[in-house]
Structures are given as C-alpha cells and as structure tokens.
Write a protein that holds these residues in place. Structure first.
Motif, PDB file in Angstrom:
ATOM      1  N   ALA A 194       6.837  -5.058  -4.338  1.00 38.04           N
ATOM      2  CA  ALA A 194       8.103  -5.762  -4.131  1.00 38.04           C
ATOM      3  C   ALA A 194       7.928  -6.931  -3.169  1.00 38.04           C
ATOM      4  O   ALA A 194       8.509  -8.004  -3.362  1.00 38.04           O
ATOM      5  CB  ALA A 194       9.157  -4.789  -3.598  1.00 38.04           C
ATOM      6  N   GLY A 195       7.129  -6.744  -2.114  1.00 38.72           N
ATOM      7  CA  GLY A 195       6.862  -7.842  -1.198  1.00 38.72           C
ATOM      8  C   GLY A 195       6.094  -8.963  -1.866  1.00 38.72           C
ATOM      9  O   GLY A 195       6.341 -10.155  -1.592  1.00 38.72           O
ATOM     10  N   MET A 196       5.174  -8.627  -2.761  1.00 45.71           N
ATOM     11  CA  MET A 196       4.425  -9.651  -3.474  1.00 45.71           C
ATOM     12  C   MET A 196       5.324 -10.415  -4.438  1.00 45.71           C
ATOM     13  O   MET A 196       5.145 -11.625  -4.656  1.00 45.71           O
ATOM     14  CB  MET A 196       3.255  -9.006  -4.225  1.00 45.71           C
ATOM     15  N   LEU A 200       4.952 -12.787  -0.932  1.00 49.27           N
ATOM     16  CA  LEU A 200       3.887 -12.436   0.001  1.00 49.27           C
ATOM     17  C   LEU A 200       2.571 -12.228  -0.745  1.00 49.27           C
ATOM     18  O   LEU A 200       2.560 -11.838  -1.916  1.00 49.27           O
ATOM     19  CB  LEU A 200       4.247 -11.165   0.766  1.00 49.27           C
ATOM     20  N   SER A 201       1.470 -12.504  -0.068  1.00 52.14           N
ATOM     21  CA  SER A 201       0.170 -12.163  -0.618  1.00 52.14           C
ATOM     22  C   SER A 201      -0.056 -10.659  -0.477  1.00 52.14           C
ATOM     23  O   SER A 201       0.713  -9.953   0.183  1.00 52.14           O
ATOM     24  CB  SER A 201      -0.934 -12.938   0.112  1.00 52.14           C
ATOM     25  N   ARG A 202      -1.127 -10.148  -1.127  1.00 47.17           N
ATOM     26  CA  ARG A 202      -1.405  -8.714  -1.023  1.00 47.17           C
ATOM     27  C   ARG A 202      -1.668  -8.320   0.428  1.00 47.17           C
ATOM     28  O   ARG A 202      -1.185  -7.293   0.901  1.00 47.17           O
ATOM     29  CB  ARG A 202      -2.599  -8.341  -1.898  1.00 47.17           C
ATOM     30  N   THR A 203      -2.433  -9.167   1.134  1.00 50.18           N
ATOM     31  CA  THR A 203      -2.708  -8.874   2.546  1.00 50.18           C
ATOM     32  C   THR A 203      -1.446  -8.964   3.388  1.00 50.18           C
ATOM     33  O   THR A 203      -1.178  -8.119   4.242  1.00 50.18           O
ATOM     34  CB  THR A 203      -3.768  -9.838   3.080  1.00 50.18           C
ATOM     35  N   GLY A 204      -0.629 -10.008   3.136  1.00 47.41           N
ATOM     36  CA  GLY A 204       0.620 -10.146   3.887  1.00 47.41           C
ATOM     37  C   GLY A 204       1.589  -9.027   3.619  1.00 47.41           C
ATOM     38  O   GLY A 204       2.267  -8.536   4.536  1.00 47.41           O
ATOM     39  N   ALA A 205       1.665  -8.569   2.360  1.00 50.30           N
ATOM     40  CA  ALA A 205       2.556  -7.456   2.042  1.00 50.30           C
ATOM     41  C   ALA A 205       2.106  -6.182   2.738  1.00 50.30           C
ATOM     42  O   ALA A 205       2.930  -5.381   3.204  1.00 50.30           O
ATOM     43  CB  ALA A 205       2.601  -7.253   0.524  1.00 50.30           C
ATOM     44  N   PHE A 206       0.789  -6.008   2.835  1.00 52.96           N
ATOM     45  CA  PHE A 206       0.294  -4.806   3.504  1.00 52.96           C
ATOM     46  C   PHE A 206       0.621  -4.831   4.991  1.00 52.96           C
ATOM     47  O   PHE A 206       1.138  -3.855   5.535  1.00 52.96           O
ATOM     48  CB  PHE A 206      -1.216  -4.678   3.286  1.00 52.96           C
ATOM     49  N   ALA A 297      11.155  -1.608   5.928  1.00 53.03           N
ATOM     50  CA  ALA A 297      10.204  -1.697   4.818  1.00 53.03           C
ATOM     51  C   ALA A 297      10.529  -2.862   3.904  1.00 53.03           C
ATOM     52  O   ALA A 297      10.125  -2.876   2.747  1.00 53.03           O
ATOM     53  CB  ALA A 297      10.228  -0.399   4.033  1.00 53.03           C
ATOM     54  N   VAL A 298      11.297  -3.811   4.388  1.00 53.37           N
ATOM     55  CA  VAL A 298      11.627  -4.980   3.587  1.00 53.37           C
ATOM     56  C   VAL A 298      11.209  -6.225   4.322  1.00 53.37           C
ATOM     57  O   VAL A 298      11.069  -6.234   5.549  1.00 53.37           O
ATOM     58  CB  VAL A 298      13.149  -5.029   3.294  1.00 53.37           C
TER      59      VAL A 298
END
Length: 300
Positions: A194-196, A200-206, A297-298
């Motif tokens: 959802a963040g991606m 967001l990038s995968r790293t940023g979402a993590f 978580a958002v």
C-alpha cells in the motif's frame, strides 16, 4: 397469571443482577488480593537485597531477622567501591557494559536480517534454517564450554572483550531470531505494498511503515539479550578469567574467600549496584516500547 405471580417475577429478575454484581465484586476483590500477593512475592527479594546491603555483616549472620537496617551503615558500599585488597568495581562494570551493549547491538542486527529473510522470502532451505534454529536453541551453552574454550584459544580471543562478545552473540542469537520472526510475520506485507502504491520505494515503505511496527519486537528481544548477557556467569568465568577482564557476575565471586567464608553484606551491596544499570535500561526502553506500539502504519 395472577397479580401475585406478576409481582414475584420482577423481584426475581432484579435479584439476579444483584447476585451477579456481588459475584463480580468478590471475584474482583480476590483477583486484586492475588495480584498484591504476587507483587509482594516478586518485590520482596529485591527489598531484602537492598535492606541487607545496609546492615553490618555480623547482623546478617545472626539468628534474628532484621526487616529494617537498625544499625544503618555504608561500610559495605565502601568495601565494594574502594577496598584496595580486591578487584575494583568500576573496571568490572565497564567490561559488563561493553560486552552487553555489543552483544545486544550485534545480535539484533543479525537477528533482524535473518528474521526478514525467513519471513519475507521463500527459498529452498528456509524450513531447514528454521529447524536448525530450534535445534541450536535446545543445546545448553554449558555443553559446549570445552569446544568454545579451545576455539577462542586458537583464535587468541581468551580474556578479551571480543571473545566474550562472540560467545554471547552465538548464545543469544537463536532465540532472538525466533522471537523477531514472530513479530515480522505478524506485520502483513500488504502494508508495504500500500505504501508503494502511494509512491514510496520498497526501502522507503519498509522503513516508514513496517519498521515502526517492529520496534516493540526489537525492544523485547533486546531486553532478553541484555538480561542474558548482563547476568551470565559460567561462560564469563571460563572465557575471561583474568581479574582485569572480569564481568560483574564473576566479580561478585571474589567476595568468597578460599576458607569458605562469604561477605554477604558486600555481595548484597555489589548486587544492588549491579541492578542499577538494568533498572536504567528498563526505564529507557519502556518509553520506546510504548511509542513503538502506537506508531502508525500509514504514510504521513
């Protein structure tokens, strides 16, 4: 239906809630008493340790119990901190702090990466790795003292901070990986997706979504590693036997003489001082754990 029966029915219906409320009050009172008893049973050993540390050694050995230091004295703390005839307290404290902090930091890094690997990725030896963690965790560290000593001796790591840290990390790591795996598995990967979708990038979402939710797990496993490394005695006694490399649990052993006599008052004073860093650590991580639990978580 008669008028008498209609009057009895409301009376019975009113009596049932009253009996239910009375049972709830009694059960709540019993649970409160049980909680107080458990609390006192848990706190009393700590109180007795602190109380004993302020009493003269001859009163401790007497047959009369002193629930309060009648002859209050700081002599035991002076013996612990300034007695020139034994290993100093501060070097042992420094050794324990350095080894414990390094153990917790290194174990958390490796356990965090390993838990992510076995949870987020699917590879052929994944189940075998998890099974190996369980098997290694079942083996007591004391069963490998001889082999551990020989390995450290070959690597010239006996009586060193690095050697003891290496042993502690190997001891703490299996349980830490297993515990963190449960926390990582409890955070759904859909949150990262959802963040991606939001850009967001995968790293940023993590780091912005998943990692804050894992903070309580990191703190919980860090607490376990801290307590285990701080209180461990046998491995530290074997690996770091020199006086200048002693940790605090091994240092407490110096208050027992060769003749078998033990200065219990000084041991209690040293144990009280030894407990202070643990209390400070818990006060620090308690706030971090609470903030991690309420982290969102958002994105935003």
């Amino acid at each position: 239906m008669t008028a008498t029966s209609t009057r009895r029915a409301p009376a019975a219906s009113v009596a049932r809630p009253r009996r239910y409320k009375a049972r709830r009050r009694w059960s709540s009172a019993l649970l409160s008493v049980l909680a107080v008893v458990i609390f006192l049973a848990s706190v009393f050993p700590v109180y007795w340790m602190v109380n004993t540390s302020f009493q003269p050694n001859n009163e401790i050995r007497g047959s009369v119990l002193h629930f309060w230091p009648d002859n209050f004295t700081l002599r035991n703390y002076e013996t612990v901190l300034f007695d020139p005839g034994r290993t100093p307290f501060l070097p042992a404290l420094g050794n324990s702090l350095i080894v414990t902090i390094l153990t917790v930091a290194i174990a958390l890094v490796f356990a965090f990466l390993a838990s992510l690997a076995v949870t987020r990725f699917r590879f052929r030896s994944r189940k075998g790795f998890i099974l190996a963690i369980l098997i290694v965790q079942m083996i007591p560290a004391e069963a490998m003292i001889v082999s551990t000593y020989r390995v450290l001796d070959d690597w010239s790591l006996l009586n060193t901070i690095a050697g003891l840290t290496f042993v502690y990390v190997a001891t703490v790591l299996p349980f830490t990986i297993w515990t963190l795996r449960g926390f990582v598995n409890g955070v759904p990967a859909d949150l990262e997706e959802a963040g991606m979708i939001d850009g967001l990038s995968r790293t940023g979402a993590f780091w912005r979504i998943t990692f804050p939710l894992l903070a309580p797990g990191l703190v919980a496993t860090g607490v376990f590693g801290f307590i285990q490394a701080w209180n461990e005695f046998l491995l530290a006694l074997v690996v770091n036997s020199r006086p200048e490399m002693m940790t605090l649990p091994v240092w407490l052993r110096t208050f027992q003489t060769l003749t078998g006599t033990t200065n219990w008052a000084a041991i209690m004073a040293g144990s009280t001082l030894m407990a202070i860093p643990v209390i400070i650590f818990f006060l620090i991580v308690q706030g971090r754990m609470t903030s991690g639990l309420v982290a969102g978580a958002v994105k935003g």
